[in-house]
Design a protein around this motif. Structure first.
Motif, PDB file in Angstrom:
ATOM      1  N   ILE A 198       1.033  -1.400  -0.366  1.00 38.62           N
ATOM      2  CA  ILE A 198       0.241   0.351   0.043  1.00 38.62           C
ATOM      3  C   ILE A 198       0.961   1.081  -0.374  1.00 38.62           C
ATOM      4  CG2 ILE A 198      -1.730   1.156   0.985  1.00 38.62           C
ATOM      5  CD1 ILE A 198      -2.399  -0.996   2.171  1.00 38.62           C
ATOM      6  N   ASP A 199       0.929   1.663  -1.201  1.00 35.99           N
ATOM      7  CA  ASP A 199       1.388   3.308  -1.096  1.00 35.99           C
ATOM      8  C   ASP A 199       0.982   4.865  -0.810  1.00 35.99           C
ATOM      9  OD1 ASP A 199       3.986   1.494  -3.149  1.00 35.99           O
ATOM     10  OD2 ASP A 199       2.326   1.368  -3.838  1.00 35.99           O
ATOM     11  N   ILE A 200      -0.471   4.414  -1.056  1.00 33.93           N
ATOM     12  CA  ILE A 200      -1.224   5.782  -0.521  1.00 33.93           C
ATOM     13  C   ILE A 200      -2.305   5.672  -0.113  1.00 33.93           C
ATOM     14  CG2 ILE A 200      -2.122   7.725  -1.462  1.00 33.93           C
ATOM     15  CD1 ILE A 200      -0.261   7.135  -4.367  1.00 33.93           C
ATOM     16  N   LEU A 201      -2.224   6.144   0.918  1.00 34.94           N
ATOM     17  CA  LEU A 201      -3.743   5.654   2.045  1.00 34.94           C
ATOM     18  C   LEU A 201      -4.849   7.210   1.788  1.00 34.94           C
ATOM     19  CD1 LEU A 201      -5.684   4.335   3.713  1.00 34.94           C
ATOM     20  CD2 LEU A 201      -4.379   5.425   5.531  1.00 34.94           C
ATOM     21  N   VAL A 202      -5.903   7.296   1.867  1.00 37.91           N
ATOM     22  CA  VAL A 202      -6.758   8.347   0.964  1.00 37.91           C
ATOM     23  C   VAL A 202      -7.596   7.830   2.247  1.00 37.91           C
ATOM     24  CG1 VAL A 202      -7.765   9.845  -0.025  1.00 37.91           C
ATOM     25  CG2 VAL A 202      -5.770   9.150  -1.250  1.00 37.91           C
ATOM     26  N   ASN A 203      -8.323   8.937   3.050  1.00 40.22           N
ATOM     27  CA  ASN A 203      -9.115   8.467   3.580  1.00 40.22           C
ATOM     28  C   ASN A 203     -10.015   9.844   3.692  1.00 40.22           C
ATOM     29  OD1 ASN A 203      -8.598   6.596   5.784  1.00 40.22           O
ATOM     30  ND2 ASN A 203      -6.838   7.956   6.483  1.00 40.22           N
ATOM     31  N   ASN A 204     -11.405   9.141   3.061  1.00 40.98           N
ATOM     32  CA  ASN A 204     -12.449  10.434   2.620  1.00 40.98           C
ATOM     33  C   ASN A 204     -13.537  10.495   3.408  1.00 40.98           C
ATOM     34  OD1 ASN A 204     -12.784  12.504   0.565  1.00 40.98           O
ATOM     35  ND2 ASN A 204     -14.332  10.456  -0.257  1.00 40.98           N
ATOM     36  N   VAL A 205     -13.684   9.589   3.748  1.00 40.45           N
ATOM     37  CA  VAL A 205     -15.265   9.462   4.911  1.00 40.45           C
ATOM     38  C   VAL A 205     -15.188  10.818   5.547  1.00 40.45           C
ATOM     39  CG1 VAL A 205     -16.992   7.614   6.089  1.00 40.45           C
ATOM     40  CG2 VAL A 205     -14.781   6.750   4.859  1.00 40.45           C
ATOM     41  N   GLY A 206     -16.967  11.258   5.668  1.00 41.69           N
ATOM     42  CA  GLY A 206     -17.237  12.037   6.564  1.00 41.69           C
ATOM     43  C   GLY A 206     -18.815  12.290   6.577  1.00 41.69           C
ATOM     44  N   ASP A 243     -16.876   8.496  15.571  1.00 46.65           N
ATOM     45  CA  ASP A 243     -17.136   6.764  14.536  1.00 46.65           C
ATOM     46  C   ASP A 243     -16.427   7.526  13.242  1.00 46.65           C
ATOM     47  OD1 ASP A 243     -16.859   5.784  17.677  1.00 46.65           O
ATOM     48  OD2 ASP A 243     -18.221   4.892  16.177  1.00 46.65           O
ATOM     49  N   ILE A 244     -17.581   7.894  12.573  1.00 45.72           N
ATOM     50  CA  ILE A 244     -17.770   7.621  11.332  1.00 45.72           C
ATOM     51  C   ILE A 244     -16.596   8.786  10.642  1.00 45.72           C
ATOM     52  CG2 ILE A 244     -18.991   9.354  10.708  1.00 45.72           C
ATOM     53  CD1 ILE A 244     -19.954   7.481   8.266  1.00 45.72           C
ATOM     54  N   ASN A 245     -16.730  10.066  11.368  1.00 45.23           N
ATOM     55  CA  ASN A 245     -15.827  10.807  10.915  1.00 45.23           C
ATOM     56  C   ASN A 245     -14.418  11.426  11.340  1.00 45.23           C
ATOM     57  OD1 ASN A 245     -17.139  12.748   9.671  1.00 45.23           O
ATOM     58  ND2 ASN A 245     -18.266  13.796  11.328  1.00 45.23           N
ATOM     59  N   LEU A 246     -13.462  10.153  12.654  1.00 47.42           N
ATOM     60  CA  LEU A 246     -12.651  10.391  13.304  1.00 47.42           C
ATOM     61  C   LEU A 246     -11.671   9.355  13.424  1.00 47.42           C
ATOM     62  CD1 LEU A 246      -9.772  11.862  14.957  1.00 47.42           C
ATOM     63  CD2 LEU A 246     -11.504  12.021  17.127  1.00 47.42           C
ATOM     64  N   LYS A 247     -12.666   7.741  14.570  1.00 43.17           N
ATOM     65  CA  LYS A 247     -12.332   6.341  14.243  1.00 43.17           C
ATOM     66  C   LYS A 247     -11.758   6.363  13.141  1.00 43.17           C
ATOM     67  CE  LYS A 247     -13.796   2.768  16.337  1.00 43.17           C
ATOM     68  NZ  LYS A 247     -14.977   1.423  16.677  1.00 43.17           N
ATOM     69  N   GLN A 275     -22.624  22.575  13.635  1.00 41.16           N
ATOM     70  CA  GLN A 275     -22.306  21.041  13.520  1.00 41.16           C
ATOM     71  C   GLN A 275     -21.095  21.000  14.474  1.00 41.16           C
ATOM     72  OE1 GLN A 275     -21.819  20.936   9.060  1.00 41.16           O
ATOM     73  NE2 GLN A 275     -20.660  22.409   9.622  1.00 41.16           N
ATOM     74  N   VAL A 276     -21.674  21.207  15.782  1.00 42.61           N
ATOM     75  CA  VAL A 276     -19.732  21.141  16.277  1.00 42.61           C
ATOM     76  C   VAL A 276     -19.334  19.494  16.048  1.00 42.61           C
ATOM     77  CG1 VAL A 276     -21.687  20.132  18.436  1.00 42.61           C
ATOM     78  CG2 VAL A 276     -19.319  21.315  18.748  1.00 42.61           C
ATOM     79  N   ALA A 277     -20.021  18.546  16.102  1.00 41.09           N
ATOM     80  CA  ALA A 277     -19.461  17.137  16.347  1.00 41.09           C
ATOM     81  C   ALA A 277     -19.284  17.401  14.798  1.00 41.09           C
ATOM     82  CB  ALA A 277     -20.672  16.037  16.142  1.00 41.09           C
ATOM     83  N   TYR A 278     -19.117  17.290  13.885  1.00 37.50           N
ATOM     84  CA  TYR A 278     -18.141  17.811  12.698  1.00 37.50           C
ATOM     85  C   TYR A 278     -17.240  18.608  12.923  1.00 37.50           C
ATOM     86  CZ  TYR A 278     -17.455  17.908   7.784  1.00 37.50           C
ATOM     87  OH  TYR A 278     -17.394  17.919   6.730  1.00 37.50           O
ATOM     88  N   SER A 279     -17.569  19.456  12.958  1.00 41.59           N
ATOM     89  CA  SER A 279     -16.747  20.669  13.358  1.00 41.59           C
ATOM     90  C   SER A 279     -15.096  19.789  14.134  1.00 41.59           C
ATOM     91  CB  SER A 279     -16.407  21.559  13.890  1.00 41.59           C
ATOM     92  OG  SER A 279     -18.067  22.558  12.820  1.00 41.59           O
ATOM     93  N   ALA A 280     -15.601  19.860  15.508  1.00 37.92           N
ATOM     94  CA  ALA A 280     -14.293  19.008  16.583  1.00 37.92           C
ATOM     95  C   ALA A 280     -13.818  18.215  15.457  1.00 37.92           C
ATOM     96  CB  ALA A 280     -15.287  18.772  17.348  1.00 37.92           C
ATOM     97  N   THR A 281     -14.983  16.966  14.638  1.00 37.22           N
ATOM     98  CA  THR A 281     -13.422  15.803  14.424  1.00 37.22           C
ATOM     99  C   THR A 281     -12.879  16.384  13.625  1.00 37.22           C
ATOM    100  OG1 THR A 281     -15.813  15.311  13.476  1.00 37.22           O
ATOM    101  CG2 THR A 281     -15.496  14.442  15.685  1.00 37.22           C
ATOM    102  N   LYS A 282     -13.222  17.385  12.153  1.00 35.58           N
ATOM    103  CA  LYS A 282     -12.689  17.546  11.448  1.00 35.58           C
ATOM    104  C   LYS A 282     -11.073  18.515  12.225  1.00 35.58           C
ATOM    105  CE  LYS A 282     -14.923  16.177   8.039  1.00 35.58           C
ATOM    106  NZ  LYS A 282     -14.060  14.932   6.851  1.00 35.58           N
TER     107      LYS A 282
END
Length: 289
Positions: free
Chosen positions: A110-118, A138-142, A180-187
């Motif tokens: 695995i040369d490149i990992l892209v985490n794009n879930v949100g 869970d979905i944004n950070l874990k 959207q405090v949870a989204y902002s905090a996890t991002k």
């Protein structure tokens, strides 16, 4: 008699060098969240996967919906690229482990990992329920932790190392006009997770960076307009988003994909622990929220 080189040869040489830039030939990309829910337009994950594939990378994608991932795979296949997909719950350790293992079985690296879930859910701490908060974390950070937990040791063992790009949001940098405090905090947490891990792995030839999109026009944006546009006026909803941006328009998925490509490619080999903001200037301005 003195011979002079073709005056165009120098130009052709530079064109050839330019075309060879940002190539990913022979590199394996593991990406989460590459699904496309509609045949119209381009979502960020689908555009990233397609852009990297067009530059020669072999794509291995994990997505919650296999049907959505198949749309992206079909687009890549039809363009002559290589893309494998697997149904994946990025919040569940065994599912992520199965994705990583399947990629390794298929390609051996695995040369490149892209985490794009949100995902974004509205609410402030006083109104947001605990289960919504937990699901956002869970979905944004874990999800980022789980993939990195499994992929970092693989990249560390590879003599060529690797590049990890995590997709965050300007919501992690500033208030963007809705609670959207949870989204902002996890991002925001994704950015610091990436920075700290980049320092830890800098001597191990593994780079980690964050791409930080601003207001981007995608099929998902249109879905938001259908749900939240005041009075059902979707076009006015989109116009207001355009007006928030100093450049006068939202970006598109390819703007984000191009930033990811740069950070994935060897041309950025001395860049790690950084945030590349793709936002048309919105986080540099005041009064536009």
């Amino acid at each position: 008699m003195e011979l002079h080189a073709d005056p165009l040869s120098h130009i052709y040489c530079h064109i050839s060098q330019f075309e060879a830039m940002l190539r990913l030939d022979g590199k394996v990309v593991l990406i989460t969240g590459l699904g496309q829910t509609t045949d119209e337009g381009w979502g960020i994950g689908a555009a990233i996967a397609s852009k990297l594939a067009s530059q020669g990378a072999m794509i291995f994608g994990g997505n919650r919906s296999l049907a959505s991932a198949q749309r992206t795979k079909s687009r890549i296949d039809s363009s002559g690229g290589i893309c494998d997909i697997q149904e994946t719950n990025v919040t569940e350790a065994n599912s992520v482990k199965a994705l990583v293992e399947a990629c390794m079985q298929r390609h051996g690296r695995i040369d490149i990992l892209v985490n794009n879930v949100g995902r974004s859910e509205p609410g402030c701490p006083a109104t947001m329920t605990e289960d919504i908060w937990d699901s956002q974390v869970d979905i944004n950070l874990k999800s980022v932790y789980l993939t990195c937990h499994l992929v970092l040791p693989i990249m560390e063992r590879q003599t060529s190392g690797g590049s990890i790009i995590n997709v965050s949001s300007i919501a992690g940098l500033r208030y963007i006009g809705k609670p959207q405090v949870a989204y902002s905090a996890t991002k925001a947490a994704i950015m610091q997770f990436t920075t700290a891990t980049a320092v830890i792995y800098a001597a191990k030839n593994v780079r980690l960076n964050t791409v930080v999109p601003g207001l981007i026009s995608t099929p998902y944006t249109r879905e938001l307009a259908k749900r939240y546009a005041p009075g059902g006026d979707e076009e006015e909803y989109m116009r207001k988003r355009d007006a928030q941006v100093p450049m006068g328009r939202m970006g598109d998925a390819w703007d984000v994909a191009n930033a990811v490509l740069f950070l994935a490619a060897d041309e950025s080999k001395y860049i790690t622990g950084q945030e590349l903001v793709v936002d048309g200037g919105i986080t540099s301005s005041t009064g536009r929220v």
